[in-house]
Design a protein around this motif. Sequence first.
Motif, PDB file in Angstrom:
ATOM      1  N   ARG A 142      -1.462  -9.065  -1.795  1.00 33.86           N
ATOM      2  CA  ARG A 142      -1.421  -8.119  -2.903  1.00 33.86           C
ATOM      3  C   ARG A 142      -2.789  -7.505  -3.203  1.00 33.86           C
ATOM      4  O   ARG A 142      -2.867  -6.415  -3.757  1.00 33.86           O
ATOM      5  CB  ARG A 142      -0.881  -8.808  -4.162  1.00 33.86           C
ATOM      6  CG  ARG A 142       0.525  -9.348  -3.979  1.00 33.86           C
ATOM      7  CD  ARG A 142       0.982 -10.150  -5.188  1.00 33.86           C
ATOM      8  NE  ARG A 142       2.260 -10.807  -4.911  1.00 33.86           N
ATOM      9  CZ  ARG A 142       2.872 -11.641  -5.749  1.00 33.86           C
ATOM     10  NH1 ARG A 142       2.302 -11.929  -6.915  1.00 33.86           N
ATOM     11  NH2 ARG A 142       4.019 -12.195  -5.418  1.00 33.86           N
ATOM     12  N   GLN A 143      -3.834  -8.231  -2.857  1.00 33.17           N
ATOM     13  CA  GLN A 143      -5.192  -7.740  -3.084  1.00 33.17           C
ATOM     14  C   GLN A 143      -5.911  -7.400  -1.781  1.00 33.17           C
ATOM     15  O   GLN A 143      -7.110  -7.139  -1.790  1.00 33.17           O
ATOM     16  CB  GLN A 143      -5.998  -8.787  -3.867  1.00 33.17           C
ATOM     17  CG  GLN A 143      -5.473  -9.086  -5.253  1.00 33.17           C
ATOM     18  CD  GLN A 143      -5.500  -7.864  -6.152  1.00 33.17           C
ATOM     19  OE1 GLN A 143      -6.420  -7.045  -6.069  1.00 33.17           O
ATOM     20  NE2 GLN A 143      -4.508  -7.732  -7.012  1.00 33.17           N
ATOM     21  N   LYS A 144      -5.169  -7.388  -0.678  1.00 37.24           N
ATOM     22  CA  LYS A 144      -5.794  -7.113   0.616  1.00 37.24           C
ATOM     23  C   LYS A 144      -6.139  -5.629   0.748  1.00 37.24           C
ATOM     24  O   LYS A 144      -5.336  -4.754   0.397  1.00 37.24           O
ATOM     25  CB  LYS A 144      -4.865  -7.538   1.747  1.00 37.24           C
ATOM     26  CG  LYS A 144      -5.556  -7.535   3.103  1.00 37.24           C
ATOM     27  CD  LYS A 144      -4.685  -8.169   4.177  1.00 37.24           C
ATOM     28  CE  LYS A 144      -5.432  -8.224   5.493  1.00 37.24           C
ATOM     29  NZ  LYS A 144      -4.626  -8.837   6.568  1.00 37.24           N
ATOM     30  N   LYS A 145      -7.297  -5.350   1.260  1.00 40.29           N
ATOM     31  CA  LYS A 145      -7.761  -3.965   1.404  1.00 40.29           C
ATOM     32  C   LYS A 145      -7.342  -3.398   2.757  1.00 40.29           C
ATOM     33  O   LYS A 145      -7.249  -4.114   3.747  1.00 40.29           O
ATOM     34  CB  LYS A 145      -9.285  -3.901   1.254  1.00 40.29           C
ATOM     35  CG  LYS A 145      -9.782  -4.346  -0.122  1.00 40.29           C
ATOM     36  CD  LYS A 145     -11.299  -4.252  -0.205  1.00 40.29           C
ATOM     37  CE  LYS A 145     -11.795  -4.682  -1.581  1.00 40.29           C
ATOM     38  NZ  LYS A 145     -13.272  -4.593  -1.683  1.00 40.29           N
ATOM     39  N   ASN A 146      -7.121  -2.086   2.776  1.00 37.14           N
ATOM     40  CA  ASN A 146      -6.820  -1.412   4.038  1.00 37.14           C
ATOM     41  C   ASN A 146      -8.137  -1.036   4.728  1.00 37.14           C
ATOM     42  O   ASN A 146      -9.219  -1.442   4.295  1.00 37.14           O
ATOM     43  CB  ASN A 146      -5.933  -0.197   3.817  1.00 37.14           C
ATOM     44  CG  ASN A 146      -6.557   0.808   2.845  1.00 37.14           C
ATOM     45  OD1 ASN A 146      -7.753   0.754   2.555  1.00 37.14           O
ATOM     46  ND2 ASN A 146      -5.755   1.722   2.350  1.00 37.14           N
ATOM     47  N   LYS A 147      -8.064  -0.244   5.784  1.00 35.93           N
ATOM     48  CA  LYS A 147      -9.270   0.119   6.526  1.00 35.93           C
ATOM     49  C   LYS A 147     -10.227   0.977   5.699  1.00 35.93           C
ATOM     50  O   LYS A 147     -11.425   1.044   5.996  1.00 35.93           O
ATOM     51  CB  LYS A 147      -8.882   0.856   7.806  1.00 35.93           C
ATOM     52  CG  LYS A 147      -8.208  -0.034   8.837  1.00 35.93           C
ATOM     53  CD  LYS A 147      -7.928   0.722  10.130  1.00 35.93           C
ATOM     54  CE  LYS A 147      -7.311  -0.194  11.169  1.00 35.93           C
ATOM     55  NZ  LYS A 147      -6.998   0.512  12.441  1.00 35.93           N
ATOM     56  N   GLY A 164     -10.856   0.290   2.656  1.00 31.75           N
ATOM     57  CA  GLY A 164     -11.431  -0.606   1.656  1.00 31.75           C
ATOM     58  C   GLY A 164     -10.777  -0.494   0.295  1.00 31.75           C
ATOM     59  O   GLY A 164     -11.426  -0.754  -0.728  1.00 31.75           O
ATOM     60  N   ILE A 165      -9.490  -0.125   0.264  1.00 29.03           N
ATOM     61  CA  ILE A 165      -8.778   0.074  -0.997  1.00 29.03           C
ATOM     62  C   ILE A 165      -7.619  -0.910  -1.101  1.00 29.03           C
ATOM     63  O   ILE A 165      -6.842  -1.086  -0.154  1.00 29.03           O
ATOM     64  CB  ILE A 165      -8.231   1.514  -1.105  1.00 29.03           C
ATOM     65  CG1 ILE A 165      -9.363   2.532  -0.945  1.00 29.03           C
ATOM     66  CG2 ILE A 165      -7.522   1.739  -2.434  1.00 29.03           C
ATOM     67  CD1 ILE A 165      -8.895   3.966  -0.925  1.00 29.03           C
ATOM     68  N   LEU A 173      -5.020   1.961  -4.891  1.00 29.24           N
ATOM     69  CA  LEU A 173      -4.387   3.119  -4.251  1.00 29.24           C
ATOM     70  C   LEU A 173      -3.329   3.722  -5.164  1.00 29.24           C
ATOM     71  O   LEU A 173      -3.210   4.950  -5.277  1.00 29.24           O
ATOM     72  CB  LEU A 173      -3.765   2.696  -2.920  1.00 29.24           C
ATOM     73  CG  LEU A 173      -3.263   3.815  -2.000  1.00 29.24           C
ATOM     74  CD1 LEU A 173      -4.424   4.707  -1.573  1.00 29.24           C
ATOM     75  CD2 LEU A 173      -2.575   3.227  -0.777  1.00 29.24           C
ATOM     76  N   PHE A 174      -2.562   2.871  -5.834  1.00 24.07           N
ATOM     77  CA  PHE A 174      -1.536   3.352  -6.761  1.00 24.07           C
ATOM     78  C   PHE A 174      -2.173   4.121  -7.928  1.00 24.07           C
ATOM     79  O   PHE A 174      -1.713   5.207  -8.293  1.00 24.07           O
ATOM     80  CB  PHE A 174      -0.720   2.174  -7.300  1.00 24.07           C
ATOM     81  CG  PHE A 174       0.398   2.560  -8.226  1.00 24.07           C
ATOM     82  CD1 PHE A 174       1.670   2.796  -7.732  1.00 24.07           C
ATOM     83  CD2 PHE A 174       0.173   2.707  -9.587  1.00 24.07           C
ATOM     84  CE1 PHE A 174       2.704   3.158  -8.581  1.00 24.07           C
ATOM     85  CE2 PHE A 174       1.201   3.078 -10.444  1.00 24.07           C
ATOM     86  CZ  PHE A 174       2.463   3.304  -9.937  1.00 24.07           C
ATOM     87  N   HIS A 214       0.835  -1.205   0.000  1.00 21.98           N
ATOM     88  CA  HIS A 214       0.000   0.000   0.000  1.00 21.98           C
ATOM     89  C   HIS A 214       0.872   1.258   0.000  1.00 21.98           C
ATOM     90  O   HIS A 214       0.537   2.263  -0.639  1.00 21.98           O
ATOM     91  CB  HIS A 214      -0.925   0.027   1.232  1.00 21.98           C
ATOM     92  CG  HIS A 214      -2.157  -0.804   1.093  1.00 21.98           C
ATOM     93  ND1 HIS A 214      -2.249  -2.062   1.612  1.00 21.98           N
ATOM     94  CD2 HIS A 214      -3.357  -0.552   0.493  1.00 21.98           C
ATOM     95  CE1 HIS A 214      -3.454  -2.569   1.358  1.00 21.98           C
ATOM     96  NE2 HIS A 214      -4.149  -1.664   0.685  1.00 21.98           N
ATOM     97  N   LEU A 215       1.984   1.184   0.725  1.00 22.80           N
ATOM     98  CA  LEU A 215       2.855   2.358   0.846  1.00 22.80           C
ATOM     99  C   LEU A 215       3.501   2.727  -0.485  1.00 22.80           C
ATOM    100  O   LEU A 215       3.803   3.888  -0.734  1.00 22.80           O
ATOM    101  CB  LEU A 215       3.936   2.105   1.903  1.00 22.80           C
ATOM    102  CG  LEU A 215       3.411   1.818   3.322  1.00 22.80           C
ATOM    103  CD1 LEU A 215       4.571   1.563   4.273  1.00 22.80           C
ATOM    104  CD2 LEU A 215       2.548   2.970   3.826  1.00 22.80           C
ATOM    105  N   THR A 216       3.736   1.739  -1.343  1.00 22.93           N
ATOM    106  CA  THR A 216       4.283   2.049  -2.682  1.00 22.93           C
ATOM    107  C   THR A 216       3.221   2.679  -3.572  1.00 22.93           C
ATOM    108  O   THR A 216       3.549   3.289  -4.588  1.00 22.93           O
ATOM    109  CB  THR A 216       4.820   0.777  -3.359  1.00 22.93           C
ATOM    110  OG1 THR A 216       3.744  -0.163  -3.535  1.00 22.93           O
ATOM    111  CG2 THR A 216       5.924   0.145  -2.545  1.00 22.93           C
TER     112      THR A 216
END
Length: 359
Positions: free
Chosen positions: A162-167, A169-170, A175-176, A121-123
């Motif tokens: 790789r397909q896990k969503k953050n809080k 839901g993205i 996100l990229f 997610h950070l990338t």
Amino acid sequence: MLVFGEYGKQKKKDSDAMELLRKIWKEIMKMPREYILNGEEGKYSPRVLFVAAEMGNTEFLVEIISQCPDLMWTVNANKQTIFHVAVSHRHERIYNLLHEIGSMKDVITVYEDTEGNNILHLTGMEPKIYNGLHHLRGDVFKMQWELLWFKEVEAMVPFWYRQKKNKAGITPHELFSENHKKLASKVEKWMKQTATQCIVVAALIATIVFGVAFTIPGGYDQNSGFPTFIGKEIYIAFVISDAISLIFSATSILVFLSVLTSRYDEQDFLKSLSQKLVIGLATLFLSILTMLFAFSLSFFVLYHSTLIWVPIVISMVAVVPVILYAIFYRSLMDVYHSSYGYKYIFKPKQRLLYQNPKY
């Protein structure tokens, strides 16, 4: 604490600030292990680790991790390790340390911060400052650099993350795409403008060299209809160089047309478009070079028997535009290095951890 960042892969001599930092860390190492790992707050490790990771001070981090490997597992207030911080600020040398710690990296890369973001997610978040490669010029190279990071970290993270969503839901890819939408739009606009301008130049060169092929120096023999200097080796060289210039310019036109008609997907920015740009600029440069070579040879054809100094002087002057083009037009080299050089930065040949510890 004073922590100075590194510039790219250059090795700097130890500064006074670095020496002071080492002395401070020596004193910290004398304290109980619980303090070293948890810090003063009793929750998070000493802030100096994360300042070093943020600034890209690989040398310092290598030294302290070599002494206390458990520091790799510590997190800051955002529940991020030093590797997460390094990825957020695009410090490839610190990130590359993950390649050296074996299977432990599979545990570190799945850490999630307070927002539910894993390291992939950070990338997907565009950095405020492009650290590491300070010589990046232009949006096209930044976009390519970001895609290289995303692909590298994606290969490092376990498949199911790789397909896990953050809080929010993205997913990392979503996100990229969202954070790099404006940058991708700028790159598309720049590439289309560059391709259009290069097509005009290439078309002009093709028109000139095509016309020269039928208005050859010396003209034609009125009886046979063949060129007057057809038996001269210099004339053959002139014809060949003129034909090569036409072929290169036509190739350049076709390549840049393919750039204009591209779909401009995200993946195209990483390889397809950059490779087309390299080929188009290279063939355009070669067409200019061979055109000037043919221009110089035409004077040798006309004055090879008398006034030989005339074509020699003209040939020397004809080299000037080529040299100036090579010096001032750096886009070709920039695109080449961005396409073929930077991809090796994530494959370090030399280990840094546990090598020649200073303490």
